[in-house]
Design a protein around this motif. Structure first.
Motif, PDB file in Angstrom:
ATOM      1  N   ALA A 180      40.859  39.928  40.346  1.00  0.00           N
ATOM      2  CA  ALA A 180      40.348  38.743  41.032  1.00  0.00           C
ATOM      3  C   ALA A 180      38.915  38.426  40.599  1.00  0.00           C
ATOM      4  O   ALA A 180      38.547  37.260  40.432  1.00  0.00           O
ATOM      5  CB  ALA A 180      40.409  38.947  42.544  1.00  0.00           C
ATOM      6  N   LEU A 232      40.285  44.994  51.479  1.00  0.00           N
ATOM      7  CA  LEU A 232      41.096  45.408  50.334  1.00  0.00           C
ATOM      8  C   LEU A 232      40.563  46.693  49.705  1.00  0.00           C
ATOM      9  O   LEU A 232      41.336  47.505  49.178  1.00  0.00           O
ATOM     10  CB  LEU A 232      41.161  44.286  49.304  1.00  0.00           C
ATOM     11  CG  LEU A 232      41.866  43.007  49.787  1.00  0.00           C
ATOM     12  CD1 LEU A 232      41.957  41.978  48.673  1.00  0.00           C
ATOM     13  CD2 LEU A 232      43.257  43.317  50.335  1.00  0.00           C
ATOM     14  N   ARG A 276      50.748  42.634  50.508  1.00  0.00           N
ATOM     15  CA  ARG A 276      51.024  43.668  49.502  1.00  0.00           C
ATOM     16  C   ARG A 276      50.006  44.805  49.540  1.00  0.00           C
ATOM     17  O   ARG A 276      50.237  45.865  48.966  1.00  0.00           O
ATOM     18  CB  ARG A 276      51.054  43.039  48.109  1.00  0.00           C
ATOM     19  CG  ARG A 276      52.217  42.061  47.915  1.00  0.00           C
ATOM     20  CD  ARG A 276      52.181  41.432  46.547  1.00  0.00           C
ATOM     21  NE  ARG A 276      53.262  40.457  46.383  1.00  0.00           N
ATOM     22  CZ  ARG A 276      53.427  39.691  45.313  1.00  0.00           C
ATOM     23  NH1 ARG A 276      52.565  39.785  44.296  1.00  0.00           N
ATOM     24  NH2 ARG A 276      54.425  38.836  45.247  1.00  0.00           N
ATOM     25  N   TRP A 277      48.888  44.580  50.173  1.00  0.00           N
ATOM     26  CA  TRP A 277      47.868  45.623  50.293  1.00  0.00           C
ATOM     27  C   TRP A 277      48.183  46.611  51.403  1.00  0.00           C
ATOM     28  O   TRP A 277      47.554  47.664  51.497  1.00  0.00           O
ATOM     29  CB  TRP A 277      46.511  44.976  50.574  1.00  0.00           C
ATOM     30  CG  TRP A 277      46.519  44.078  51.791  1.00  0.00           C
ATOM     31  CD1 TRP A 277      46.947  42.791  51.865  1.00  0.00           C
ATOM     32  CD2 TRP A 277      46.081  44.435  53.113  1.00  0.00           C
ATOM     33  NE1 TRP A 277      46.811  42.304  53.145  1.00  0.00           N
ATOM     34  CE2 TRP A 277      46.275  43.292  53.929  1.00  0.00           C
ATOM     35  CE3 TRP A 277      45.534  45.577  53.686  1.00  0.00           C
ATOM     36  CZ2 TRP A 277      45.950  43.274  55.285  1.00  0.00           C
ATOM     37  CZ3 TRP A 277      45.204  45.568  55.035  1.00  0.00           C
ATOM     38  CH2 TRP A 277      45.414  44.420  55.811  1.00  0.00           C
ATOM     39  N   TYR A 281      43.661  44.991  42.112  1.00  0.00           N
ATOM     40  CA  TYR A 281      43.674  43.560  42.415  1.00  0.00           C
ATOM     41  C   TYR A 281      42.252  43.011  42.495  1.00  0.00           C
ATOM     42  O   TYR A 281      41.975  41.915  42.015  1.00  0.00           O
ATOM     43  CB  TYR A 281      44.406  43.283  43.721  1.00  0.00           C
ATOM     44  CG  TYR A 281      44.473  41.798  44.030  1.00  0.00           C
ATOM     45  CD1 TYR A 281      45.485  41.013  43.486  1.00  0.00           C
ATOM     46  CD2 TYR A 281      43.503  41.179  44.808  1.00  0.00           C
ATOM     47  CE1 TYR A 281      45.536  39.649  43.729  1.00  0.00           C
ATOM     48  CE2 TYR A 281      43.541  39.822  45.064  1.00  0.00           C
ATOM     49  CZ  TYR A 281      44.559  39.053  44.520  1.00  0.00           C
ATOM     50  OH  TYR A 281      44.585  37.696  44.749  1.00  0.00           O
ATOM     51  N   ASP A 312      42.971  48.816  47.224  1.00  0.00           N
ATOM     52  CA  ASP A 312      43.565  47.788  46.370  1.00  0.00           C
ATOM     53  C   ASP A 312      42.626  47.409  45.217  1.00  0.00           C
ATOM     54  O   ASP A 312      42.450  46.236  44.895  1.00  0.00           O
ATOM     55  CB  ASP A 312      43.879  46.546  47.220  1.00  0.00           C
ATOM     56  CG  ASP A 312      45.013  45.714  46.634  1.00  0.00           C
ATOM     57  OD1 ASP A 312      45.704  46.215  45.721  1.00  0.00           O
ATOM     58  OD2 ASP A 312      45.201  44.578  47.091  1.00  0.00           O
ATOM     59  N   SER A 330      49.555  37.902  51.585  1.00  0.00           N
ATOM     60  CA  SER A 330      50.793  38.417  50.990  1.00  0.00           C
ATOM     61  C   SER A 330      51.257  39.713  51.656  1.00  0.00           C
ATOM     62  O   SER A 330      52.453  40.024  51.660  1.00  0.00           O
ATOM     63  CB  SER A 330      50.588  38.674  49.491  1.00  0.00           C
ATOM     64  OG  SER A 330      49.778  39.814  49.274  1.00  0.00           O
ATOM     65  N   THR A 335      41.281  33.907  46.080  1.00  0.00           N
ATOM     66  CA  THR A 335      42.049  35.035  45.541  1.00  0.00           C
ATOM     67  C   THR A 335      42.225  36.134  46.586  1.00  0.00           C
ATOM     68  O   THR A 335      43.308  36.730  46.702  1.00  0.00           O
ATOM     69  CB  THR A 335      41.362  35.608  44.294  1.00  0.00           C
ATOM     70  OG1 THR A 335      40.014  36.006  44.619  1.00  0.00           O
ATOM     71  CG2 THR A 335      41.325  34.593  43.171  1.00  0.00           C
ATOM     72  N   LEU A 336      41.185  36.404  47.354  1.00  0.00           N
ATOM     73  CA  LEU A 336      41.276  37.450  48.373  1.00  0.00           C
ATOM     74  C   LEU A 336      42.163  37.027  49.534  1.00  0.00           C
ATOM     75  O   LEU A 336      42.922  37.840  50.082  1.00  0.00           O
ATOM     76  CB  LEU A 336      39.872  37.797  48.879  1.00  0.00           C
ATOM     77  CG  LEU A 336      38.906  38.387  47.839  1.00  0.00           C
ATOM     78  CD1 LEU A 336      37.526  38.570  48.440  1.00  0.00           C
ATOM     79  CD2 LEU A 336      39.426  39.699  47.286  1.00  0.00           C
ATOM     80  N   ARG A 340      45.798  37.366  48.637  1.00  0.00           N
ATOM     81  CA  ARG A 340      46.226  38.762  48.671  1.00  0.00           C
ATOM     82  C   ARG A 340      46.404  39.242  50.107  1.00  0.00           C
ATOM     83  O   ARG A 340      47.387  39.935  50.435  1.00  0.00           O
ATOM     84  CB  ARG A 340      45.192  39.634  47.956  1.00  0.00           C
ATOM     85  CG  ARG A 340      45.590  41.091  47.811  1.00  0.00           C
ATOM     86  CD  ARG A 340      46.820  41.242  46.927  1.00  0.00           C
ATOM     87  NE  ARG A 340      47.046  42.627  46.532  1.00  0.00           N
ATOM     88  CZ  ARG A 340      48.005  43.013  45.716  1.00  0.00           C
ATOM     89  NH1 ARG A 340      48.843  42.112  45.205  1.00  0.00           N
ATOM     90  NH2 ARG A 340      48.160  44.294  45.394  1.00  0.00           N
TER      91      ARG A 340
END
Length: 448
Positions: free
Chosen positions: A392, A380, A440-441, A388, A385, A438, A431-432, A435
């Motif tokens: 997180a 990330l 989105r990164w 985020y 990112d 998803s 949390t990672l 992400r």
């Protein structure tokens, strides 16, 4: 025999390519990471022979300096991601120009730190609880060493530039050479020139300036080769600073977690805090191995996204998670097997050993989780990112703090505290992982 000969043929070529990239970047990065703490070890070994007060003063000053450097580690992380994107886009001129913005930001921050530390050194030393005998030595070391902070920060930023350029070998060579020079200069100035603890600080400053000079030489040559401007660019410096703010929040949150854990261990008793320091040292060493894969992740992911290859970035992420998990399992097994031999290296106190043994088992079992966390953190970061990651880590801090503070009241001692540390890493993994799943990164392009 048939199965053995057919297995390599079924292995996807992309996986082999990712493996080669990860190994080529992670192994030198691991060597450079291990070389860094050797600076403090060399200083401690040399200053320790001057006396207890001098060594105590070095301990306080080194803690302050280490904290300062860890706070500004975003100079390396943010620069790696930004430069790697430009490399992936095929624009080496812009990549090096981006790196120069990070280096100029490092110089500005270094100047501000010097201006803040020189007049406040005695107060900072007192804040860290130095005794009246150690305080003068700590102040001397801190004031001299502060002059090397701009060089330290330039090293961080320039390391990020080279990592972004997919080069982790040069940082390894510079780190090793810097360690050798630091040890030689310390010995010569402390004993040969009779400068005492000030000589140790000057030796480190000179070594750091030498390392920064080597990095700058490499970057400047690259800039000239690709006709990149070396002049400071206000807009670029501001952009580097903005990219670094979320990573600064992330780093400060992580430092807060470690400080809370140490404070709780201190409340548990002398044997607990002693055992905690031993375990924390091992935990940090294990982190170097995992962080090396994360550094490879920053460089590789940034390059794929810069090349508009989201599918390649996702596949590289998946393979690096497998690496992180596998290395975590191996490290955990090594801790379990080596527990009886490891503790006598640090203490002969049976109480401390008995306190540390079960907590070390918790650390061993948590290593696969740590492996996934470090890798996804690097992925990330490489994707830029940062916002985020900051969010997180704040969530993780909010979960960890009450869990850790309840340990003295609920019982369980140091083992329970490291259980809270494992909870912290598990929350980070959740949390990672969410992400990463998803997508989105996966923002492609030369800039995020």
């Amino acid at each position: 025999m048939v199965l053995m000969t057919q297995a390599p043929a079924r292995r996807p070529p992309a996986r082999r390519r990712h493996d080669r990239e990860i190994v080529a970047l992670a192994v030198p990065a691991f060597g450079a990471l291990v070389a860094e703490p050797l600076f403090v070890m060399a200083d401690s070994a040399i200053v320790g022979h001057l006396g207890t007060a001098q060594l105590a003063g070095l301990g306080v000053a080194s803690a302050l300096l280490t904290t300062a450097v860890s706070v500004f580690v975003f100079l390396a992380y943010a620069t790696t991601a930004a430069v790697a994107r430009r490399v992936g886009a095929g624009d080496l001129q812009a990549a090096i120009r981006q790196g120069m913005d990070g280096i100029w930001l490092a110089l500005l921050l270094g100047a501000l730190v010097i201006a803040a530390v020189l007049p406040t050194a005695p107060a900072l030393v007192s804040l860290f609880g130095a005794s009246h005998t150690a305080a003068p030595y700590a102040t001397t070391y801190l004031r001299v060493s502060a002059l090397g902070i701009p060089a330290m920060l330039v090293v961080l930023a320039a390391t990020g530039v080279l990592r972004g350029l997919q080069n982790t070998r040069t940082p390894l060579y510079v780190a090793v050479a810097g360690f050798v020079a630091n040890a030689a200069l310390n010995a010569a100035l402390v004993y040969g020139a009779g400068l005492g603890i000030a000589g140790s600080a000057w030796g480190t400053v000179i070594a750091q300036c030498g390392m920064a000079a080597v990095y700058l030489t490499v970057v400047v040559r690259g800039a000239r080769r690709h006709s990149a401007s070396l002049r400071p660019d206000a807009a670029g410096i501001r952009a580097s600073a903005r990219a670094g703010v979320p990573l600064l929040v992330r780093t400060l949150s992580l430092r807060a977690i470690l400080l809370i854990a140490t404070a709780v261990a201190a409340r548990l008793g002398d044997a607990d805090i002693a055992a905690h320091q031993i375990i924390l040292s091992l935990w940090s060493l294990l982190a170097f191995a995992l962080d090396a894969i994360a550094i490879a992740g920053q460089a590789i992911i940034g390059r794929y996204l810069g090349a508009d290859d989201a599918a390649g970035a996702r596949e590289a992420c998946r393979r690096m998670v497998e690496w992180g998990l596998a290395v975590g399992v191996v490290l955990g097994l090594l801790v379990i097997v080596g527990r009886p031999a490891f503790l006598p290296l640090f203490t002969g106190d049976p109480t401390v050993k008995d306190t540390a043994l079960p907590a070390l088992l918790v650390v061993a079992l948590s290593q696969p989780v740590c492996g996934v966390v470090f890798v996804l953190d690097g992925v990330l970061m490489g994707a830029g990112d940062g916002p985020y990651l900051a969010w997180a880590m704040l969530v993780t801090l909010a979960v960890f703090t009450p869990a850790a503070l309840l340990v003295p009241a609920l019982g369980g001692g140091l083992t329970a505290l490291w259980g809270a540390m494992t909870l912290m890493m598990t929350v980070r993994m959740a949390t990672l992982w969410l992400r990463a799943r998803s997508g989105r990164w996966l923002v492609t392009g030369a800039t995020r």
